[in-house]
Design an enzyme around this catalytic site. Structure first.
Site, PDB file in Angstrom:
ATOM      1  N   LYS A  61       2.293  -3.516   6.699  1.00  0.00           N
ATOM      2  CA  LYS A  61       2.717  -3.549   5.289  1.00  0.00           C
ATOM      3  C   LYS A  61       4.223  -3.247   5.176  1.00  0.00           C
ATOM      4  O   LYS A  61       4.935  -3.856   4.371  1.00  0.00           O
ATOM      5  CB  LYS A  61       1.906  -2.555   4.446  1.00  0.00           C
ATOM      6  CG  LYS A  61       0.433  -2.918   4.309  1.00  0.00           C
ATOM      7  CD  LYS A  61       0.232  -4.192   3.505  1.00  0.00           C
ATOM      8  CE  LYS A  61      -1.213  -4.649   3.463  1.00  0.00           C
ATOM      9  NZ  LYS A  61      -1.403  -5.979   2.890  1.00  0.00           N
ATOM     10  N   TYR A  65      -1.835  -1.047  10.788  1.00  0.00           N
ATOM     11  CA  TYR A  65      -2.050  -1.587   9.440  1.00  0.00           C
ATOM     12  C   TYR A  65      -0.888  -1.194   8.518  1.00  0.00           C
ATOM     13  O   TYR A  65      -0.292  -2.034   7.829  1.00  0.00           O
ATOM     14  CB  TYR A  65      -3.382  -1.067   8.865  1.00  0.00           C
ATOM     15  CG  TYR A  65      -3.481  -1.234   7.371  1.00  0.00           C
ATOM     16  CD1 TYR A  65      -3.698  -2.482   6.811  1.00  0.00           C
ATOM     17  CD2 TYR A  65      -3.315  -0.137   6.513  1.00  0.00           C
ATOM     18  CE1 TYR A  65      -3.743  -2.641   5.430  1.00  0.00           C
ATOM     19  CE2 TYR A  65      -3.358  -0.296   5.144  1.00  0.00           C
ATOM     20  CZ  TYR A  65      -3.577  -1.546   4.609  1.00  0.00           C
ATOM     21  OH  TYR A  65      -3.605  -1.692   3.252  1.00  0.00           O
ATOM     22  N   SER A  99       0.846  -1.195   0.000  1.00  0.00           N
ATOM     23  CA  SER A  99       0.000   0.000   0.000  1.00  0.00           C
ATOM     24  C   SER A  99       0.879   1.241   0.000  1.00  0.00           C
ATOM     25  O   SER A  99       1.989   1.235   0.550  1.00  0.00           O
ATOM     26  CB  SER A  99      -0.845  -0.026   1.265  1.00  0.00           C
ATOM     27  OG  SER A  99      -1.404   1.246   1.527  1.00  0.00           O
TER      28      SER A  99
END
Ligand code: UFG
Length: 341
Positions: free
Chosen positions: A157, A153, A128
């Site tokens: 990643k 989150y 992302s």
């Protein structure tokens, strides 16, 4: 005749996963998709079959389950893996960070162990643009440093990318695709995004407001240092995101090296403001949208859009859909699932 390339897609019933399965089947790949169906619906798998007219293997399975993964790898001979299976709610990750590390990092670790065991080398990873945080320079290119992640989150990643960079030494060849803001749905309106509960993301909130499920959209902030004061993002059609995965598989297969970690931005290169998107939605759908300006949302990056040069050259890929088409497709999908005409 050459055996068809067999690709394992984890999280294959999810939003980007399901659109990618369509692209893979249309490109002639054999697909095995797995998903826990914990945050997705089996109807999406039926939608993929209906769009493509092709059968493929689907199994309910959890990437965290080592024994289940070993069984899947021993029953099939995969040429590549596309790993979508992960949790993706920024807010939830702030409240339940350990759940995010366990699921997002843990599932990758199990997958890598099984890939090594069964000598499957090629991996496409769902990353992302959140890995960049608020970049110093926009458009942002892949050489930009990772800032401290805004959320667990985002950190998950970043950690996964680091693991994959290191895993190259052990023969795992990775393309990491850093998605910007995927929106829209398949033009057939047979598959699309199925948000759980009240959507956090802009476009599902817009379409649910237009469908009368939410009474009003709040635009979070109009006092940013952007042309109209609202945040800037790089919105990209989910089918364009999906098609890049097919190019990424071909890219890996064309590489001779046994040691590969390549990251690519997956964006259009066009920065669009939240207010521009709202206006474009009203323009292309002809539906009025009740919205107000509200305070900034904590944790929002002011502006981020991609420099897509590297992905365009490296993966020979380019976004096909524009913002208007993306929003129209999102709206067609919303109408379909709500039974509106
Ligand atoms: N927004 C609103 N109102 C809403 C929802 C969103 O104004 O009801 C605004 C946000 O403030 C932001 C923009 O719309 O400015 C986009 O918000 P999204 O939640 O749709 O997307 P984000 O850019 O915040 O997040 C997306 C992905 C994340 C990923 C992140 C990386 O959803 O998974 O990009 O920057 F981590």
């Amino acid at each position: 005749m050459k055996k068809k390339n067999h690709v394992l897609v984890t999280g294959g019933a999810g939003y980007i996963g399901s659109h990618t399965v369509v692209e893979l089947l249309n490109a002639g790949y054999e697909v095995t998709a797995i998903d826990t169906l914990e945050r997705s619906e089996i109807a999406i798998i039926e939608g993929v079959k209906s769009i493509t007219g092709k059968a493929f293997n689907f199994q309910k399975a959890d990437c965290l389950d080592l024994a289940a993964m070993q069984k899947i790898f021993s029953d099939n001979q995969f040429d590549a893996v596309i790993h979508f299976a992960a949790y993706k709610s920024v807010n939830e990750s702030v409240e339940r960070p350990l759940l995010y590390y366990k699921n997002n990092v843990g599932s990758l670790m199990v997958l890598l162990e099984v890939m090594k065991q069964f000598q499957v080398h090629d991996l496409i990873f769902s990353s992302s643009c959140t890995v960049y945080g608020q970049p110093d320079q926009i458009p942002v290119d892949e050489s930009a440093p990772f800032k401290k992640a805004e959320s667990p989150y985002g950190a998950s990643k970043q950690i996964c990318e680091r693991i994959l960079e290191d895993a190259a030494t052990e023969g795992i060849r990775t393309v990491s695709l850093r998605y910007f803001n995927p929106i829209g749905a398949h033009p057939s309106a047979q598959i699309g995004e199925l948000p759980i509960g009240v959507p956090n993301n802009l476009v599902p909130y817009v379409t649910q407001t237009a469908a009368g499920i939410r009474s009003q959209l709040t635009v979070f902030g109009n006092d940013y240092t952007t042309p109209d004061g609202s945040c800037l993002r790089d919105f990209i059609h989910v089918c364009d995101v999906a098609s890049a995965h097919v190019n990424a598989i071909k890219f890996l297969q064309d590489q001779k090296s046994e040691k590969i970690f390549e990251a690519f931005n997956l964006g259009t290169g066009v920065g669009v403001s939240v207010l521009e998107l709202v206006k474009m939605f009203i323009q292309v759908t002809g539906v009025n949208l009740n919205y107000k300006i509200g305070p900034r949302r904590p944790g929002d990056v002011e502006k981020v859009y991609a420099d897509p040069k590297r992905v365009m050259e490296g993966l020979k890929w380019k976004a096909k859909y524009d913002l208007g088409q993306s929003l129209l497709h999102a709206w067609e999908w919303e109408k379909k699932i709500r039974g509106l005409s």
